[in-house]
Design a protein around this motif. Structure first.
Motif, PDB file in Angstrom:
ATOM      1  N   LEU A  60      37.767  21.565  29.188  1.00 59.00           N
ATOM      2  CA  LEU A  60      36.875  22.666  28.844  1.00 59.00           C
ATOM      3  C   LEU A  60      36.200  22.462  27.491  1.00 59.00           C
ATOM      4  O   LEU A  60      35.169  23.068  27.212  1.00 59.00           O
ATOM      5  N   LYS A  61      36.781  21.595  26.658  1.00 53.94           N
ATOM      6  CA  LYS A  61      36.201  21.313  25.341  1.00 53.94           C
ATOM      7  C   LYS A  61      35.119  20.236  25.395  1.00 53.94           C
ATOM      8  O   LYS A  61      34.422  20.015  24.405  1.00 53.94           O
ATOM      9  N   PHE A  62      34.997  19.549  26.527  1.00 56.18           N
ATOM     10  CA  PHE A  62      34.035  18.463  26.630  1.00 56.18           C
ATOM     11  C   PHE A  62      32.621  18.910  26.253  1.00 56.18           C
ATOM     12  O   PHE A  62      31.978  18.333  25.383  1.00 56.18           O
ATOM     13  N   ALA A  63      32.114  19.942  26.928  1.00 58.39           N
ATOM     14  CA  ALA A  63      30.740  20.380  26.695  1.00 58.39           C
ATOM     15  C   ALA A  63      30.546  20.945  25.286  1.00 58.39           C
ATOM     16  O   ALA A  63      29.615  20.535  24.581  1.00 58.39           O
ATOM     17  N   PRO A  64      31.407  21.877  24.809  1.00 55.95           N
ATOM     18  CA  PRO A  64      31.208  22.411  23.454  1.00 55.95           C
ATOM     19  C   PRO A  64      31.277  21.347  22.366  1.00 55.95           C
ATOM     20  O   PRO A  64      30.599  21.457  21.338  1.00 55.95           O
ATOM     21  N   SER A  65      32.083  20.315  22.577  1.00 54.48           N
ATOM     22  CA  SER A  65      32.227  19.259  21.575  1.00 54.48           C
ATOM     23  C   SER A  65      31.067  18.271  21.610  1.00 54.48           C
ATOM     24  O   SER A  65      30.907  17.461  20.695  1.00 54.48           O
ATOM     25  N   GLY A  66      30.279  18.305  22.681  1.00 57.29           N
ATOM     26  CA  GLY A  66      29.186  17.350  22.842  1.00 57.29           C
ATOM     27  C   GLY A  66      29.607  16.025  23.438  1.00 57.29           C
ATOM     28  O   GLY A  66      28.812  15.088  23.510  1.00 57.29           O
ATOM     29  N   LEU A  67      30.862  15.927  23.896  1.00 59.39           N
ATOM     30  CA  LEU A  67      31.328  14.647  24.429  1.00 59.39           C
ATOM     31  C   LEU A  67      30.812  14.370  25.842  1.00 59.39           C
ATOM     32  O   LEU A  67      30.549  13.221  26.191  1.00 59.39           O
ATOM     33  N   SER A  68      30.704  15.396  26.662  1.00 56.18           N
ATOM     34  CA  SER A  68      30.195  15.212  28.023  1.00 56.18           C
ATOM     35  C   SER A  68      29.731  16.545  28.564  1.00 56.18           C
ATOM     36  O   SER A  68      30.115  17.603  28.062  1.00 56.18           O
ATOM     37  N   GLN A  69      28.910  16.494  29.620  1.00 57.53           N
ATOM     38  CA  GLN A  69      28.383  17.701  30.243  1.00 57.53           C
ATOM     39  C   GLN A  69      28.688  17.688  31.736  1.00 57.53           C
ATOM     40  O   GLN A  69      28.835  16.627  32.342  1.00 57.53           O
ATOM     41  N   GLY A  70      28.786  18.889  32.313  1.00 58.55           N
ATOM     42  CA  GLY A  70      28.957  18.996  33.761  1.00 58.55           C
ATOM     43  C   GLY A  70      30.223  18.338  34.257  1.00 58.55           C
ATOM     44  O   GLY A  70      31.320  18.627  33.789  1.00 58.55           O
ATOM     45  N   THR A  71      30.073  17.423  35.192  1.00 51.14           N
ATOM     46  CA  THR A  71      31.242  16.754  35.785  1.00 51.14           C
ATOM     47  C   THR A  71      31.484  15.377  35.176  1.00 51.14           C
ATOM     48  O   THR A  71      32.386  14.664  35.622  1.00 51.14           O
ATOM     49  N   SER A  72      30.693  14.965  34.200  1.00 47.89           N
ATOM     50  CA  SER A  72      30.859  13.614  33.649  1.00 47.89           C
ATOM     51  C   SER A  72      32.058  13.567  32.700  1.00 47.89           C
ATOM     52  O   SER A  72      32.473  14.563  32.129  1.00 47.89           O
ATOM     53  N   GLY A  73      32.597  12.369  32.542  1.00 45.90           N
ATOM     54  CA  GLY A  73      33.761  12.177  31.684  1.00 45.90           C
ATOM     55  C   GLY A  73      35.050  12.424  32.441  1.00 45.90           C
ATOM     56  O   GLY A  73      35.073  13.101  33.478  1.00 45.90           O
ATOM     57  N   ASN A  74      36.132  11.860  31.941  1.00 45.48           N
ATOM     58  CA  ASN A  74      37.446  12.051  32.559  1.00 45.48           C
ATOM     59  C   ASN A  74      38.552  11.880  31.540  1.00 45.48           C
ATOM     60  O   ASN A  74      38.363  11.254  30.494  1.00 45.48           O
ATOM     61  N   LEU A  75      39.706  12.445  31.857  1.00 45.36           N
ATOM     62  CA  LEU A  75      40.858  12.463  30.960  1.00 45.36           C
ATOM     63  C   LEU A  75      42.116  12.135  31.752  1.00 45.36           C
ATOM     64  O   LEU A  75      42.218  12.468  32.941  1.00 45.36           O
ATOM     65  N   SER A  76      43.073  11.525  31.075  1.00 47.58           N
ATOM     66  CA  SER A  76      44.365  11.290  31.715  1.00 47.58           C
ATOM     67  C   SER A  76      45.469  11.263  30.673  1.00 47.58           C
ATOM     68  O   SER A  76      45.215  11.063  29.481  1.00 47.58           O
ATOM     69  N   VAL A  77      46.699  11.466  31.156  1.00 48.11           N
ATOM     70  CA  VAL A  77      47.884  11.314  30.318  1.00 48.11           C
ATOM     71  C   VAL A  77      48.924  10.524  31.096  1.00 48.11           C
ATOM     72  O   VAL A  77      49.010  10.626  32.320  1.00 48.11           O
ATOM     73  N   ARG A  78      49.709   9.751  30.371  1.00 44.79           N
ATOM     74  CA  ARG A  78      50.810   9.016  31.000  1.00 44.79           C
ATOM     75  C   ARG A  78      51.871  10.023  31.441  1.00 44.79           C
ATOM     76  O   ARG A  78      52.195  10.966  30.711  1.00 44.79           O
ATOM     77  N   TRP A  79      52.431   9.780  32.642  1.00 45.59           N
ATOM     78  CA  TRP A  79      53.442  10.705  33.136  1.00 45.59           C
ATOM     79  C   TRP A  79      54.384   9.995  34.106  1.00 45.59           C
ATOM     80  O   TRP A  79      53.948   9.223  34.950  1.00 45.59           O
TER      81      TRP A  79
END
Length: 235
Positions: free
Chosen positions: A19-38
């Motif tokens: 949810l921080k992607f767009a406000p931070s300017g890092l990505s918009q809409g559906t672009s970008g992705n995130l992951s964590v080791r688990w």
């Protein structure tokens, strides 16, 4: 904290940072992705954002689990298929035991450098925040391919961030908050570098100075680490 509770926290954190992607300017809409080791109790893997879902509609239960020993990326678990860039997330975790979270984004300024296939030299000492004397730009390859993953791994060797030619950026860190903060920092550095290029010729710091900065950075943030440890112990 039991495994179920910890997994719920990680899923919530992925949604929160998405949810921080767009406000931070890092990505918009559906672009970008995130992951964590688990580790799901059976195998080492990762929780990763799904493909093509707007972050404003993403829910913790929408995230995918993918085992690191699944080189085909077909044995994922979840209601939606994982990000099309699952491959370099997986390969980074396999190659880098120090990495606990991966961020991929298409911020404006970093991408503007990436489409010129231009690395970021030591125009500012804070370039060292990415772990080296510069921030490399990986050669172009089609998104989602093994070739792109190989190129990204090479560009990330000894680094915590890189640009992807004609594409965007990757940042890696021990945890999600750190990977996100690094993404914001790299984008700000890219903005400054573009401004410097537009108004003159940036003076690049020599290698010996960057080596001093890198050495100093080894203890930088020690207070934040102590605070995080103290906060964790208080729970």
């Amino acid at each position: 904290m039991n495994r179920e509770h910890l997994e719920a926290e990680l899923r919530a954190a992925l949604v929160e940072h998405g949810l921080k992607f767009a406000p931070s300017g890092l990505s918009q809409g559906t672009s970008g992705n995130l992951s964590v080791r688990w580790h799901d109790g059976e195998a080492e893997g990762m929780l990763i954002t799904p493909s093509g879902v707007d972050y404003t509609r993403l829910r913790p239960q929408d995230l995918c689990f993918l085992r690191l020993d699944d080189a085909s990326g077909t044995q994922w678990r979840g209601p939606l298929k994982p990000s099309s860039e699952w491959r370099f997330h997986r390969d980074i975790y396999c190659a880098r035991p120090d990495v606990g979270a991966v961020l991929h984004a298409h911020p404006t300024h970093a991408t503007a450098l990436a489409v010129q296939r231009r690395p970021m030299p030591a125009f500012h000492y804070m370039v060292a925040v990415a772990g080296g004397r510069d921030i490399r730009c990986a050669p172009y390859a089609t998104y989602g391919t093994e070739e792109l993953s190989r190129n990204a791994l090479e560009a990330l060797a000894g680094r915590r961030a890189c640009l992807l030619a004609n594409h965007g950026m990757i940042t890696v860190a021990a945890d999600l908050s750190a990977a996100f903060a690094l993404g914001v920092e790299v984008e700000e550095l890219a903005r400054q570098y573009l401004l410097a290029l537009a108004t003159g010729t940036p003076v690049v710091l020599p290698d010996d100075e960057m080596d001093r900065v890198l050495e100093a950075f080894k203890s930088y943030g020690a207070n934040a680490q102590k605070k995080a440890a103290a906060d964790g112990g208080a729970d």
